[in-house]
Design a protein around this motif. Structure first.
Motif, PDB file in Angstrom:
ATOM      1  N   GLU A  10      16.839  47.983  35.852  1.00 60.76           N
ATOM      2  CA  GLU A  10      18.264  47.318  35.354  1.00 60.76           C
ATOM      3  C   GLU A  10      19.346  47.184  36.507  1.00 60.76           C
ATOM      4  OE1 GLU A  10      18.345  46.785  31.620  1.00 60.76           O
ATOM      5  OE2 GLU A  10      17.707  48.691  30.715  1.00 60.76           O
ATOM      6  N   ALA A  68      22.648  45.965  35.419  1.00 62.20           N
ATOM      7  CA  ALA A  68      23.443  46.810  34.376  1.00 62.20           C
ATOM      8  C   ALA A  68      24.776  47.355  35.118  1.00 62.20           C
ATOM      9  CB  ALA A  68      22.608  48.120  34.051  1.00 62.20           C
ATOM     10  N   ARG A 103      31.069  51.304  28.258  1.00 61.85           N
ATOM     11  CA  ARG A 103      29.965  51.349  27.911  1.00 61.85           C
ATOM     12  C   ARG A 103      29.157  50.322  28.895  1.00 61.85           C
ATOM     13  NH1 ARG A 103      34.121  48.890  26.972  1.00 61.85           N
ATOM     14  NH2 ARG A 103      34.321  49.361  24.920  1.00 61.85           N
ATOM     15  N   THR A 104      27.842  50.412  28.952  1.00 59.41           N
ATOM     16  CA  THR A 104      27.077  49.513  29.759  1.00 59.41           C
ATOM     17  C   THR A 104      26.643  47.991  28.717  1.00 59.41           C
ATOM     18  OG1 THR A 104      25.598  51.494  30.384  1.00 59.41           O
ATOM     19  CG2 THR A 104      24.603  49.356  31.051  1.00 59.41           C
ATOM     20  N   VAL A 105      26.790  47.154  30.063  1.00 62.00           N
ATOM     21  CA  VAL A 105      26.409  45.656  29.530  1.00 62.00           C
ATOM     22  C   VAL A 105      25.552  45.011  30.924  1.00 62.00           C
ATOM     23  CG1 VAL A 105      28.247  45.248  28.088  1.00 62.00           C
ATOM     24  CG2 VAL A 105      28.362  44.383  30.230  1.00 62.00           C
ATOM     25  N   LEU A 106      24.879  43.883  30.600  1.00 59.96           N
ATOM     26  CA  LEU A 106      24.144  43.389  31.636  1.00 59.96           C
ATOM     27  C   LEU A 106      24.865  42.206  32.357  1.00 59.96           C
ATOM     28  CD1 LEU A 106      20.656  43.359  30.056  1.00 59.96           C
ATOM     29  CD2 LEU A 106      21.530  45.065  31.452  1.00 59.96           C
ATOM     30  N   TYR A 113      27.486  39.257  28.242  1.00 61.07           N
ATOM     31  CA  TYR A 113      27.652  38.455  26.557  1.00 61.07           C
ATOM     32  C   TYR A 113      27.565  39.641  25.808  1.00 61.07           C
ATOM     33  CZ  TYR A 113      26.744  34.192  28.875  1.00 61.07           C
ATOM     34  OH  TYR A 113      27.081  33.073  29.710  1.00 61.07           O
ATOM     35  N   THR A 114      28.242  39.396  24.942  1.00 52.56           N
ATOM     36  CA  THR A 114      28.352  40.543  23.629  1.00 52.56           C
ATOM     37  C   THR A 114      28.628  39.906  22.386  1.00 52.56           C
ATOM     38  OG1 THR A 114      29.291  42.841  23.340  1.00 52.56           O
ATOM     39  CG2 THR A 114      30.730  41.040  24.180  1.00 52.56           C
ATOM     40  N   ASN A 115      29.037  40.769  21.519  1.00 48.30           N
ATOM     41  CA  ASN A 115      29.518  40.362  19.967  1.00 48.30           C
ATOM     42  C   ASN A 115      30.963  40.253  20.038  1.00 48.30           C
ATOM     43  OD1 ASN A 115      30.283  40.782  17.179  1.00 48.30           O
ATOM     44  ND2 ASN A 115      28.280  41.120  16.736  1.00 48.30           N
ATOM     45  N   SER A 164      32.742  42.951  18.313  1.00 46.80           N
ATOM     46  CA  SER A 164      32.580  44.373  18.598  1.00 46.80           C
ATOM     47  C   SER A 164      33.847  45.305  19.074  1.00 46.80           C
ATOM     48  CB  SER A 164      31.648  44.570  19.922  1.00 46.80           C
ATOM     49  OG  SER A 164      32.150  43.746  21.015  1.00 46.80           O
ATOM     50  N   ALA A 165      33.719  46.387  19.273  1.00 43.37           N
ATOM     51  CA  ALA A 165      35.113  47.051  19.941  1.00 43.37           C
ATOM     52  C   ALA A 165      35.595  46.617  21.391  1.00 43.37           C
ATOM     53  CB  ALA A 165      34.644  48.701  19.841  1.00 43.37           C
ATOM     54  N   LYS A 166      34.430  46.373  22.022  1.00 39.48           N
ATOM     55  CA  LYS A 166      34.871  46.267  23.495  1.00 39.48           C
ATOM     56  C   LYS A 166      35.683  44.619  23.371  1.00 39.48           C
ATOM     57  CE  LYS A 166      30.536  45.680  24.574  1.00 39.48           C
ATOM     58  NZ  LYS A 166      29.906  45.327  23.424  1.00 39.48           N
ATOM     59  N   GLN A 173      27.495  44.439  15.385  1.00 39.65           N
ATOM     60  CA  GLN A 173      27.808  45.207  16.352  1.00 39.65           C
ATOM     61  C   GLN A 173      29.297  46.115  16.362  1.00 39.65           C
ATOM     62  OE1 GLN A 173      28.513  44.097  20.747  1.00 39.65           O
ATOM     63  NE2 GLN A 173      26.775  45.186  21.055  1.00 39.65           N
ATOM     64  N   SER A 174      29.037  47.444  16.575  1.00 40.94           N
ATOM     65  CA  SER A 174      30.111  48.488  16.676  1.00 40.94           C
ATOM     66  C   SER A 174      30.641  48.691  14.893  1.00 40.94           C
ATOM     67  CB  SER A 174      31.295  47.964  17.522  1.00 40.94           C
ATOM     68  OG  SER A 174      30.852  47.704  18.549  1.00 40.94           O
TER      69      SER A 174
HETATM   70  C1  LIG Z   1      21.299  49.099  30.038  1.00 45.58           C
HETATM   71  C2  LIG Z   1      22.123  48.617  28.789  1.00 45.58           C
HETATM   72  C3  LIG Z   1      22.385  47.151  28.763  1.00 45.58           C
HETATM   73  C4  LIG Z   1      23.399  46.790  27.588  1.00 45.58           C
HETATM   74  N1  LIG Z   1      23.709  45.437  27.614  1.00 45.58           N
HETATM   75  C5  LIG Z   1      24.256  44.830  26.728  1.00 45.58           C
HETATM   76  C6  LIG Z   1      24.890  43.605  26.767  1.00 45.58           C
HETATM   77  O1  LIG Z   1      24.771  42.961  27.587  1.00 45.58           O
HETATM   78  N2  LIG Z   1      25.664  43.163  25.735  1.00 45.58           N
HETATM   79  C7  LIG Z   1      26.013  44.021  24.890  1.00 45.58           C
HETATM   80  O2  LIG Z   1      26.756  43.575  23.738  1.00 45.58           O
HETATM   81  N3  LIG Z   1      25.829  45.370  24.541  1.00 45.58           N
HETATM   82  C8  LIG Z   1      25.012  45.914  25.670  1.00 45.58           C
HETATM   83  N4  LIG Z   1      24.335  47.215  25.597  1.00 45.58           N
HETATM   84  C9  LIG Z   1      25.182  48.133  24.552  1.00 45.58           C
HETATM   85  C10 LIG Z   1      26.158  48.505  25.004  1.00 45.58           C
HETATM   86  O3  LIG Z   1      26.334  49.472  25.981  1.00 45.58           O
HETATM   87  C11 LIG Z   1      27.125  49.042  23.832  1.00 45.58           C
HETATM   88  O4  LIG Z   1      26.465  49.939  23.155  1.00 45.58           O
HETATM   89  C12 LIG Z   1      27.562  47.999  22.860  1.00 45.58           C
HETATM   90  O5  LIG Z   1      27.867  46.718  23.449  1.00 45.58           O
HETATM   91  C13 LIG Z   1      28.497  48.310  21.700  1.00 45.58           C
HETATM   92  O6  LIG Z   1      29.874  48.591  22.580  1.00 45.58           O
HETATM   93  P1  LIG Z   1      31.229  48.617  21.978  1.00 45.58           P
HETATM   94  O7  LIG Z   1      31.232  49.373  20.586  1.00 45.58           O
HETATM   95  O8  LIG Z   1      32.216  49.347  23.043  1.00 45.58           O
HETATM   96  O9  LIG Z   1      31.858  47.273  21.874  1.00 45.58           O
HETATM   97  C14 LIG Z   1      23.749  47.746  26.643  1.00 45.58           C
HETATM   98  C15 LIG Z   1      23.357  49.090  26.762  1.00 45.58           C
HETATM   99  C16 LIG Z   1      22.592  49.296  27.849  1.00 45.58           C
HETATM  100  C17 LIG Z   1      22.179  51.057  27.920  1.00 45.58           C
END
Ligand SMILES: Cc1cc2nc3c(=O)[nH]c(=O)nc-3n(C[C@H](O)[C@H](O)[C@H](O)COP(=O)(O)O)c2cc1C
Ligand SMILES: Cc1ncc(COP(=O)(O)O)c(CN)c1O
Length: 369
Positions: free
Chosen positions: A193, A196, A211-214, A226-228, A231-233, A290-291
């Motif tokens: 990854e 990441a 938290r981790t994202v891509l 990209y995300t929801n 979500s919390a973030k 999400q979250s």
């Molecule tokens: C390697 C890895 C990649 C991830 N990539 C994403 C991502 O691109 N987008 C995303 O929304 N969450 C991703 N997640 C999950 C987040 O770490 C996190 O659990 C989720 O986004 C909720 O975060 P929040 O409650 O702080 O908003 C990933 C987790 C890991 C371990």
């Protein structure tokens, strides 16, 4: 877009369900899906067939996760025991020979548990903080070895760095150029990854979270993930539109930190990225609030199955309103390269407005490790 009328031929069915045509032929061989045949023996997939394909995929996905769970030695091993072995893998006694870089492929994700009664090899302790499970054998093991690694053991974990140097005379004026080089190095090394990154945000209450994202896009405008949007973030970023990013490339003895303002990307950009994602990820985006707190795993699986069913017969799985990207515009970018004696190289780029004549540019500074 024009929706072809059902039933559809195999190519169209495969496209709609996000699978290869060979997969559909295999499903047929296994009598999982039975399309009708017409002129020249061509297969035709109706609404029910498409629904079954999605359900079979879902079942396969669940079976795969079950296999992975069993492969980890459950029941009979301490859940999450991979963490301890991962920590121990990083151990390199001071003065010892450094291990060469390993490719991602040859790193076993989990170390098998020793047979009960055998002396556990070094580094096979259960993870720090894990609860002794209530299954047979746990008490036996705890009599043999402590459940927690001793504080001394953790204190001994260290690596000597020294595979590269970072010098001002050899770096580009633009941090994104250096970032691209380092990302390419991480890819070439087989870092798992490599895109990441940890994103840190500030909550409405002023508290930080990370938290981790891509990383899914990068140009002179910034770093995109990209995300929801529910979500919390997202709530954090909408209240405090600033973020910090960390790329933890441990295998490279490198780290990159970025701070800057964060904002949503355009709907067009998010939609284009969403459309490029595999079907299962698109369904997951729809199915997961999400979250949010959910009742249990089953309710999530049900939500996924219902989403899969809902979209099985439609032309496409469109981007949900509540999903999209954020772009972090870098103001500060710091590159860290591990060196001997903890005398690491740290080079920080800071964006300046510059003058009308010189335009925007970056100030480069060295920081003490
Ligand atoms: C390697 C890895 C990649 C991830 N990539 C994403 C991502 O691109 N987008 C995303 O929304 N969450 C991703 N997640 C999950 C987040 O770490 C996190 O659990 C989720 O986004 C909720 O975060 P929040 O409650 O702080 O908003 C990933 C987790 C890991 C371990
Ligand atoms: C919840 C979530 N959302 C989005 C992503 C990004 O995934 P993708 O590569 O499918 O866009 C991930 C990646 N792990 C994720 O866990």
């Amino acid at each position: 877009m024009d929706t072809p009328r059902l039933p559809v031929p195999i190519g169209e069915a495969a496209r709609r369900c996000g699978v290869a045509t060979s997969t559909l032929r295999y499903y047929e061989e296994r009598a999982l899906v039975s399309p009708s045949r017409r002129s020249g023996g061509r297969r035709w997939y109706g609404q029910e067939d498409l629904r079954r394909i999605v359900v079979v995929q879902l079942a396969q996905r669940l079976a795969e996760s079950l296999d992975a769970w069993i492969a980890r030695g459950v029941p009979g091993s301490v859940p999450g025991s991979g963490l301890a072995s991962g920590l121990m893998d990083a151990h390199d006694e001071t003065g010892g020979t450094r291990r060469g870089p390993r490719s991602a492929g040859d790193e076993p994700p989990f170390r098998p548990e020793p047979p009960l009664g055998a002396e556990p090899p070094f580094g096979s302790e259960p993870p720090f903080g894990s609860e002794p499970a209530s299954f047979e054998g746990a008490a036996h093991r705890s009599a043999q070895s402590p459940q927690l690694p001793s504080a001394a053991r953790l204190a001994e974990l260290r690596r000597r760095y020294g595979r590269a140097e970072l010098v001002e005379s050899e770096i580009p004026g633009d941090p994104l150029v250096l970032f691209h080089t380092w990302l390419a190095d991480a890819l070439a090394e087989g870092v798992p990854e490599p895109n990441a990154m940890v994103v840190a945000t500030v909550g409405v209450d002023g508290l930080p979270s990370a938290r981790t994202v891509l990383l899914k896009g990068l140009d002179e405008r910034g770093f995109v993930f990209y995300t929801n949007y529910g979500s919390a973030k997202a709530a954090d970023l909408d209240a405090h539109p600033n973020a910090a990013l960390v790329f933890p490339w441990h295998a490279m003895e490198r780290q990159v930190r970025v701070t800057g303002s964060a904002g949503r990307v355009t709907r067009e950009e998010s939609a284009a990225y969403f459309a490029s994602r595999p079907l299962e990820s698109r369904l997951g985006a729809w199915a997961s609030p999400q979250s949010q707190v959910v009742a249990d795993r089953e309710s999530l699986d049900r939500a996924y199955a219902e989403t899969a069913e809902r979209f099985a017969v439609t032309e496409d799985v469109p981007i949900p309103d509540f999903w999209g990207g954020y772009r972090v515009r870098p103001e500060v970018v710091e590159f860290w390269q591990g060196r001997h004696g903890r005398m690491h190289d740290r080079i920080r780029y800071r964006r300046t407005e510059g003058t009308e004549r010189t335009g925007e540019r970056w100030i480069v500074e060295r920081l003490a490790p």
